[in-house]
Design a protein around this motif. Structure first.
Motif, PDB file in Angstrom:
ATOM      1  N   GLY A  14       0.783  -1.226   0.000  1.00  0.00           N
ATOM      2  CA  GLY A  14       0.000   0.000   0.000  1.00  0.00           C
ATOM      3  C   GLY A  14       0.814   1.274   0.000  1.00  0.00           C
ATOM      4  N   LEU A  15       2.049   1.206  -0.447  1.00  0.00           N
ATOM      5  CA  LEU A  15       2.893   2.398  -0.470  1.00  0.00           C
ATOM      6  C   LEU A  15       2.731   3.223  -1.745  1.00  0.00           C
ATOM      7  CD1 LEU A  15       6.174   0.988   1.093  1.00  0.00           C
ATOM      8  CD2 LEU A  15       4.385   2.329   2.195  1.00  0.00           C
ATOM      9  N   MET A  16       2.154   2.640  -2.770  1.00  0.00           N
ATOM     10  CA  MET A  16       1.935   3.377  -4.013  1.00  0.00           C
ATOM     11  C   MET A  16       0.690   4.251  -3.861  1.00  0.00           C
ATOM     12  SD  MET A  16       4.459   2.514  -5.905  1.00  0.00           S
ATOM     13  CE  MET A  16       3.971   3.198  -7.478  1.00  0.00           C
ATOM     14  N   LEU A  17       0.689   5.379  -4.545  1.00  0.00           N
ATOM     15  CA  LEU A  17      -0.468   6.277  -4.456  1.00  0.00           C
ATOM     16  C   LEU A  17      -1.699   5.681  -5.096  1.00  0.00           C
ATOM     17  CD1 LEU A  17       0.961   9.842  -5.090  1.00  0.00           C
ATOM     18  CD2 LEU A  17       0.247   8.792  -2.937  1.00  0.00           C
ATOM     19  N   ILE A  73       8.395   2.716   7.345  1.00  0.00           N
ATOM     20  CA  ILE A  73       7.373   2.354   6.350  1.00  0.00           C
ATOM     21  C   ILE A  73       5.996   2.811   6.796  1.00  0.00           C
ATOM     22  CG2 ILE A  73       6.145   0.386   5.327  1.00  0.00           C
ATOM     23  CD1 ILE A  73       8.710   0.683   3.929  1.00  0.00           C
ATOM     24  N   ARG A  74       5.655   2.636   8.073  1.00  0.00           N
ATOM     25  CA  ARG A  74       4.316   3.019   8.539  1.00  0.00           C
ATOM     26  C   ARG A  74       4.083   4.517   8.337  1.00  0.00           C
ATOM     27  NH1 ARG A  74       7.382   2.640  12.931  1.00  0.00           N
ATOM     28  NH2 ARG A  74       7.380   4.379  14.402  1.00  0.00           N
ATOM     29  N   ASP A  75       5.130   5.335   8.493  1.00  0.00           N
ATOM     30  CA  ASP A  75       4.983   6.773   8.295  1.00  0.00           C
ATOM     31  C   ASP A  75       4.908   7.128   6.813  1.00  0.00           C
ATOM     32  OD1 ASP A  75       4.934   7.135  11.014  1.00  0.00           O
ATOM     33  OD2 ASP A  75       7.009   7.822  11.158  1.00  0.00           O
ATOM     34  N   VAL A  76       5.651   6.395   5.982  1.00  0.00           N
ATOM     35  CA  VAL A  76       5.536   6.594   4.536  1.00  0.00           C
ATOM     36  C   VAL A  76       4.101   6.293   4.114  1.00  0.00           C
ATOM     37  CG1 VAL A  76       6.289   5.825   2.250  1.00  0.00           C
ATOM     38  CG2 VAL A  76       7.972   6.072   4.095  1.00  0.00           C
ATOM     39  N   ARG A  77       3.555   5.230   4.662  1.00  0.00           N
ATOM     40  CA  ARG A  77       2.175   4.849   4.355  1.00  0.00           C
ATOM     41  C   ARG A  77       1.211   5.948   4.803  1.00  0.00           C
ATOM     42  NH1 ARG A  77       1.966   0.483   7.119  1.00  0.00           N
ATOM     43  NH2 ARG A  77       3.085  -0.771   5.612  1.00  0.00           N
ATOM     44  N   ARG A  78       1.431   6.490   6.014  1.00  0.00           N
ATOM     45  CA  ARG A  78       0.569   7.572   6.524  1.00  0.00           C
ATOM     46  C   ARG A  78       0.648   8.795   5.612  1.00  0.00           C
ATOM     47  NH1 ARG A  78       2.572   9.077  11.895  1.00  0.00           N
ATOM     48  NH2 ARG A  78       1.385  10.959  11.484  1.00  0.00           N
ATOM     49  N   TYR A  79       1.859   9.146   5.188  1.00  0.00           N
ATOM     50  CA  TYR A  79       2.025  10.282   4.290  1.00  0.00           C
ATOM     51  C   TYR A  79       1.300  10.008   2.964  1.00  0.00           C
ATOM     52  CZ  TYR A  79       4.139  13.761   1.265  1.00  0.00           C
ATOM     53  OH  TYR A  79       4.322  14.773   0.367  1.00  0.00           O
ATOM     54  N   GLY A  80       1.464   8.809   2.433  1.00  0.00           N
ATOM     55  CA  GLY A  80       0.770   8.426   1.199  1.00  0.00           C
ATOM     56  C   GLY A  80      -0.733   8.512   1.358  1.00  0.00           C
ATOM     57  N   ASP A  81      -1.238   8.112   2.518  1.00  0.00           N
ATOM     58  CA  ASP A  81      -2.678   8.211   2.770  1.00  0.00           C
ATOM     59  C   ASP A  81      -3.136   9.670   2.691  1.00  0.00           C
ATOM     60  OD1 ASP A  81      -2.877   5.465   3.132  1.00  0.00           O
ATOM     61  OD2 ASP A  81      -2.884   5.587   5.337  1.00  0.00           O
ATOM     62  N   VAL A 116      -1.706  12.090   0.986  1.00  0.00           N
ATOM     63  CA  VAL A 116      -1.633  12.516  -0.417  1.00  0.00           C
ATOM     64  C   VAL A 116      -2.835  11.980  -1.183  1.00  0.00           C
ATOM     65  CG1 VAL A 116      -0.285  12.354  -2.562  1.00  0.00           C
ATOM     66  CG2 VAL A 116       0.893  12.733  -0.372  1.00  0.00           C
ATOM     67  N   ARG A 117      -3.169  10.718  -0.955  1.00  0.00           N
ATOM     68  CA  ARG A 117      -4.317  10.111  -1.647  1.00  0.00           C
ATOM     69  C   ARG A 117      -5.628  10.825  -1.313  1.00  0.00           C
ATOM     70  NH1 ARG A 117      -1.341   5.494  -1.275  1.00  0.00           N
ATOM     71  NH2 ARG A 117      -1.920   5.023   0.841  1.00  0.00           N
ATOM     72  N   GLN A 118      -5.731  11.341  -0.098  1.00  0.00           N
ATOM     73  CA  GLN A 118      -6.955  12.046   0.300  1.00  0.00           C
ATOM     74  C   GLN A 118      -7.139  13.341  -0.481  1.00  0.00           C
ATOM     75  OE1 GLN A 118      -7.131  12.474   4.598  1.00  0.00           O
ATOM     76  NE2 GLN A 118      -6.396  10.370   4.848  1.00  0.00           N
ATOM     77  N   GLY A 119      -6.067  13.859  -1.049  1.00  0.00           N
ATOM     78  CA  GLY A 119      -6.158  15.010  -1.943  1.00  0.00           C
ATOM     79  C   GLY A 119      -6.286  16.341  -1.244  1.00  0.00           C
ATOM     80  N   GLU A 120      -6.960  17.248  -1.943  1.00  0.00           N
ATOM     81  CA  GLU A 120      -7.096  18.620  -1.452  1.00  0.00           C
ATOM     82  C   GLU A 120      -7.693  18.645  -0.057  1.00  0.00           C
ATOM     83  OE1 GLU A 120      -8.772  21.631  -3.941  1.00  0.00           O
ATOM     84  OE2 GLU A 120      -7.975  20.670  -5.752  1.00  0.00           O
ATOM     85  N   GLY A 121      -7.181  19.589   0.712  1.00  0.00           N
ATOM     86  CA  GLY A 121      -7.644  19.733   2.088  1.00  0.00           C
ATOM     87  C   GLY A 121      -6.682  19.108   3.089  1.00  0.00           C
ATOM     88  N   THR A 122      -5.712  18.336   2.609  1.00  0.00           N
ATOM     89  CA  THR A 122      -4.752  17.702   3.513  1.00  0.00           C
ATOM     90  C   THR A 122      -3.369  18.346   3.416  1.00  0.00           C
ATOM     91  OG1 THR A 122      -4.078  16.025   1.905  1.00  0.00           O
ATOM     92  CG2 THR A 122      -5.938  15.479   3.361  1.00  0.00           C
ATOM     93  N   ALA A 180      -2.055  21.068   4.663  1.00  0.00           N
ATOM     94  CA  ALA A 180      -1.482  21.518   5.938  1.00  0.00           C
ATOM     95  C   ALA A 180      -0.963  20.323   6.740  1.00  0.00           C
ATOM     96  CB  ALA A 180      -2.512  22.296   6.749  1.00  0.00           C
ATOM     97  N   SER A 181      -1.704  19.233   6.729  1.00  0.00           N
ATOM     98  CA  SER A 181      -1.257  18.026   7.437  1.00  0.00           C
ATOM     99  C   SER A 181       0.004  17.459   6.800  1.00  0.00           C
ATOM    100  CB  SER A 181      -2.353  16.966   7.438  1.00  0.00           C
ATOM    101  OG  SER A 181      -3.467  17.417   8.165  1.00  0.00           O
ATOM    102  N   ARG A 182       0.044  17.460   5.462  1.00  0.00           N
ATOM    103  CA  ARG A 182       1.234  16.975   4.759  1.00  0.00           C
ATOM    104  C   ARG A 182       2.430  17.855   5.070  1.00  0.00           C
ATOM    105  NH1 ARG A 182      -0.795  16.443  -1.305  1.00  0.00           N
ATOM    106  NH2 ARG A 182      -2.894  16.919  -0.643  1.00  0.00           N
ATOM    107  N   LEU A 183       2.210  19.166   5.096  1.00  0.00           N
ATOM    108  CA  LEU A 183       3.282  20.105   5.410  1.00  0.00           C
ATOM    109  C   LEU A 183       3.817  19.851   6.818  1.00  0.00           C
ATOM    110  CD1 LEU A 183       4.971  22.586   4.668  1.00  0.00           C
ATOM    111  CD2 LEU A 183       3.048  24.008   5.446  1.00  0.00           C
ATOM    112  N   ASP A 184       2.920  19.716   7.774  1.00  0.00           N
ATOM    113  CA  ASP A 184       3.337  19.425   9.155  1.00  0.00           C
ATOM    114  C   ASP A 184       4.114  18.116   9.229  1.00  0.00           C
ATOM    115  OD1 ASP A 184       2.078  21.736  10.033  1.00  0.00           O
ATOM    116  OD2 ASP A 184       0.287  20.679  10.779  1.00  0.00           O
TER     117      ASP A 184
END
Length: 136
Positions: free
Chosen positions: A30-33, A67-75, A77-83, A85-89
């Protein structure tokens, strides 16, 4: 790149410097977008977008992100617009960890450089072999 013109897994592996097994693992874990495209015969076909994401995953992993954090970051990104600020943090926090690691490595490098300086002074300037010199 359409699925029929994308890169094969062997070509993607060569381009990314990762093994085909690692690319399969990224997809399976699940690491791919998004799902990697497939040819009419069912073979994976990697797009430019896939390769850019794999490069990002590689950078995150190479800087120590679990890996778990890469997965969280990917999640996020997949959620798209509105995330954003969370991605930046998320990335700022990871950057802080990387800077702390760099500072520690620089400190260790300083110790190594100091030791090299000692050897250079003793060995190169005085012609001594410290490994074989009798202890004083």
């Amino acid at each position: 790149m359409s699925p029929t013109t994308g890169l094969s897994i062997a070509e993607a592996a060569e381009r990314t410097g990762l093994s085909a097994d690692t690319l399969r693992y990224y997809e399976r874990d699940g690491l791919m977008l998004e799902a990697v495209g497939r040819s009419a015969t069912g073979h994976r076909r990697y797009s430019d977008s896939d390769l850019r994401w794999i490069h990002m995953v590689t950078c995150l992993r190479a800087t120590g992100m679990p890996i778990r954090d890469v997965r969280r970051y990917g999640d996020l990104v997949r959620q798209g617009e509105g995330t954003e600020a969370s991605r930046l943090d998320f990335l700022r926090l990871h950057r802080q960890h990387v800077l702390a690691q760099l500072a520690e490595v620089q400190e260790h490098l300083g110790a190594i450089d100091k030791k090299i300086g000692i050897y250079e002074d003793k060995v190169l300037r005085e012609g001594l072999d410290l490994e074989r010199a009798p202890s004083v």
